[in-house]
Design a protein around this motif. Structure first.
Motif, mmCIF file in Angstrom:
data_model
loop_
_atom_site.group_PDB
_atom_site.id
_atom_site.type_symbol
_atom_site.label_atom_id
_atom_site.label_comp_id
_atom_site.label_asym_id
_atom_site.label_seq_id
_atom_site.Cartn_x
_atom_site.Cartn_y
_atom_site.Cartn_z
ATOM 1 N N SER A 84 0.832 -1.192 0.000
ATOM 2 C CA SER A 84 0.000 0.000 0.000
ATOM 3 C C SER A 84 0.874 1.252 0.000
ATOM 4 N N ILE A 141 0.011 3.623 1.794
ATOM 5 C CA ILE A 141 -0.208 4.120 3.155
ATOM 6 C C ILE A 141 0.685 3.285 4.089
ATOM 7 N N PRO A 142 1.748 3.861 4.627
ATOM 8 C CA PRO A 142 2.682 3.061 5.439
ATOM 9 C C PRO A 142 1.991 2.314 6.582
ATOM 10 N N PHE A 143 1.000 2.930 7.201
ATOM 11 C CA PHE A 143 0.309 2.269 8.308
ATOM 12 C C PHE A 143 -0.300 0.941 7.871
ATOM 13 N N VAL A 144 -0.867 0.926 6.666
ATOM 14 C CA VAL A 144 -1.527 -0.293 6.167
ATOM 15 C C VAL A 144 -0.508 -1.427 6.056
ATOM 16 N N ASN A 145 0.678 -1.118 5.558
ATOM 17 C CA ASN A 145 1.709 -2.160 5.441
ATOM 18 C C ASN A 145 2.153 -2.638 6.823
ATOM 19 N N ARG A 146 2.311 -1.693 7.742
ATOM 20 C CA ARG A 146 2.771 -2.089 9.084
ATOM 21 C C ARG A 146 1.702 -2.905 9.810
ATOM 22 N N LEU A 147 0.425 -2.514 9.621
ATOM 23 C CA LEU A 147 -0.649 -3.294 10.254
ATOM 24 C C LEU A 147 -0.691 -4.697 9.662
ATOM 25 N N GLY A 148 -0.480 -4.795 8.356
ATOM 26 C CA GLY A 148 -0.441 -6.117 7.717
ATOM 27 C C GLY A 148 0.670 -6.970 8.299
ATOM 28 N N ASP A 149 1.832 -6.369 8.503
ATOM 29 C CA ASP A 149 2.958 -7.117 9.090
ATOM 30 C C ASP A 149 2.633 -7.538 10.527
ATOM 31 N N ALA A 150 1.969 -6.624 11.270
ATOM 32 C CA ALA A 150 1.594 -6.957 12.653
ATOM 33 C C ALA A 150 0.596 -8.108 12.667
ATOM 34 N N LEU A 151 -0.303 -8.101 11.676
ATOM 35 C CA LEU A 151 -1.276 -9.190 11.563
ATOM 36 C C LEU A 151 -0.548 -10.498 11.260
ATOM 37 N N ASP A 152 0.387 -10.466 10.318
ATOM 38 C CA ASP A 152 1.180 -11.660 9.993
ATOM 39 C C ASP A 152 1.855 -12.215 11.235
#
Lengths: 182, 312
Positions: B2, B4-15
């Motif tokens: 994305s 949007i940096p937050f979206v990528n970081r949230l995805g990583d946190a979800l992983d």
């Protein structure tokens, strides 16, 4: 892979869920932002929605509609909870143990840009003008001045029930107007 | 990715959250995972590391997952993903694919191992590199670490995460994992949990320890707790009957059982498993929705059971 295939695959393989997330997260975030106009609240709503969707991924069923509707159904429910409680529920986030990252300024700007925030703010500002005068006044007293329906009734010289109906109809109409703005 | 940096970081946190199966929940991911999966979705954290570093880093590859392909092609949809768990990738995939055919393992620049049926030059034909020298040693090292970690984790019913981190740091230091740290990173429960290799973050050289329930409670919840969900659909229970069944089945937890009843239709687009349970629900019977350990305040563990019924 289609959304439906990803959701099926995600039932047994969480990595497929990440692809679904990558596909829809921006749009869900914009969906939330356009409704709450607060990037931090929208980010929290996205995190809880994603966590709930992950927990429920095996429950998603084919009802002949795009599977994104399932995600948006969860999103709408989280938004509704958030609006009602004036707080974002974080139970699924806690259950999954997701460390929700802090929202940085770059992300805030990107969210606003992605959601066409200025355009949407204008649409939101214009929407009340399209309500009936009595409904608009009732909504303003309820939402802006945070008056109870009894006080709204007193100001408008109507019954409390009538005030409640005006507020309810006004909010429903506003919601419809804003839903029409993608 | 994305913008949007937050979206990528949230995805990583979800992983990261998903990769650590420490939560005692009724619906836990199975250890062996199958599914048509686009290989591109492998997100094993290549951030900040060059492709050459990954391909030449046997330790990192040895902690990564193994993708088993049923054909010598990189087309998605022909792959199942396994936790390497220290075993030889070809042995893991021979079990999964139930084949005696020759298999060959290749290194992927995304930081994981792929196994294909075919002759030894299959990696090159697919444009991939063979596993680096030292991979087998690294794999055996991971297997030893796994055994040592399991021994520590299983030495008591509940080891507080911070205590477990100190003990595992000693294990790391004494077994040649130089530069690695055992860190407490998340989780609500009072007891430390760590699985190898899923808790290994090779890119950061960390063992991520999270909080969870005591092992004895986890065992009951993943046995009787998991079984309670489909059992609730075996006959038509009313809420009172299901409360009794729940308390009886979960009595061995010796914990307070908190039952909540969610009355109303199932959210649109959702269905229950197994189908018999959905049918009972549709008929108006009460069914168990989920069972999990929860921690309402420090030092207190309860078992929460959610019952769902169409109408109260």
């Amino acid at each position: 892979m289609t959304d439906a295939e990803l959701i099926v695959a995600a039932g047994d393989d969480p990595r497929a869920f990440r692809e679904l997330y990558d596909r829809w997260a921006d749009r869900l975030l914009a969906y939330f932002y356009r409704r709450v106009l607060d990037a931090d609240v929208a980010a929290d709503l996205l995190a809880e929605t994603v966590a709930v969707a992950y927990e429920r991924r095996r429950r998603c069923r084919d009802v002949g509609k795009p599977r994104a509707a399932w995600l948006y159904g969860i999103a709408a429910k989280e938004l509704s909870h958030g609006v009602r409680r004036q707080d974002v529920e974080r139970r699924a986030i806690r259950r999954l143990g997701i460390e929700v990252p802090a929202l940085d300024d770059e992300s805030r700007r990107a969210i606003e840009a992605f959601a066409d925030a200025d355009e949407h703010r204008a649409a939101l500002a214009a929407a009340p003008e399209r309500l009936a005068a009595a409904e608009r006044a009732a909504v303003e007293l309820r939402v802006v001045e945070e008056l109870g329906c009894d006080e709204i009734a007193a100001r408008h010289a109507c019954s409390e029930a009538a005030a409640r109906v005006r507020v309810h109809r006004g909010l429903a109409r506003l919601n419809t107007l804003m839903e029409a703005t993608p | 990715m994305s913008e949007i940096p937050f979206v990528n970081r949230l995805g990583d946190a979800l992983d990261e959250a998903i990769a650590t199966p420490q939560r005692a929940k009724a619906r836990r991911p199975r250890r062996r995972r199958f599914g048509g999966l686009a290989v591109a979705v492998f997100l094993l954290g290549a951030g900040g590391v060059t492709v050459a570093e990954i391909l030449d880093d046997p330790e990192r590859l040895a902690t990564a997952e193994v993708a088993c392909y049923s054909e010598a092609t990189l087309e998605p949809g022909l792959v199942s993903v396994q936790s390497g768990e220290g075993r030889s990738p070809t042995a893991v995939c021979a079990d999964v694919l139930r084949t005696d055919a020759a298999l060959v393992a290749c290194a992927r620049k995304e930081g994981f191992v792929s196994v294909f049926p075919g002759p030894p030059d299959t990696c090159e034909r697919l444009g991939l590199k063979p596993l680096p020298a030292g991979y087998d040693d690294a794999r055996r090292k991971v297997a030893r670490l796994r055994a040592n970690v399991d021994r520590v984790v299983r030495s008591a019913d509940c080891i507080p995460p911070e205590v477990l981190a100190r003990r595992l740091q000693r294990v790391l230091d004494e077994s040649g994992w130089r530069g690695w740290r055992a860190v407490v990173d998340r989780g609500e429960g009072p007891c430390g949990w760590l699985g190898i290799p899923v808790g290994m973050r090779a890119d950061r050289r960390e063992l991520g320890i999270s909080g969870g329930p005591p092992r004895s409670l986890e065992r009951i919840l993943s046995g009787a707790g998991v079984a309670l969900v489909p059992a609730s659909g075996e006959r038509c229970y009313d809420v009172a009957g299901l409360r009794r069944l729940t308390r009886r089945r979960l009595a061995p937890t010796r914990r307070r059982i908190v039952v909540t009843v969610d009355a109303g239709p199932l959210p649109q687009y959702e269905q229950m498993e197994p189908p018999a349970r959905q049918q009972r629900f549709d008929e108006g019977c009460a069914v168990v929705d989920e069972v999990y350990a929860d921690y309402p305040k420090p030092g207190r563990i309860v078992v929460r059971v959610k019952i769902r019924v169409k109408r109260a």
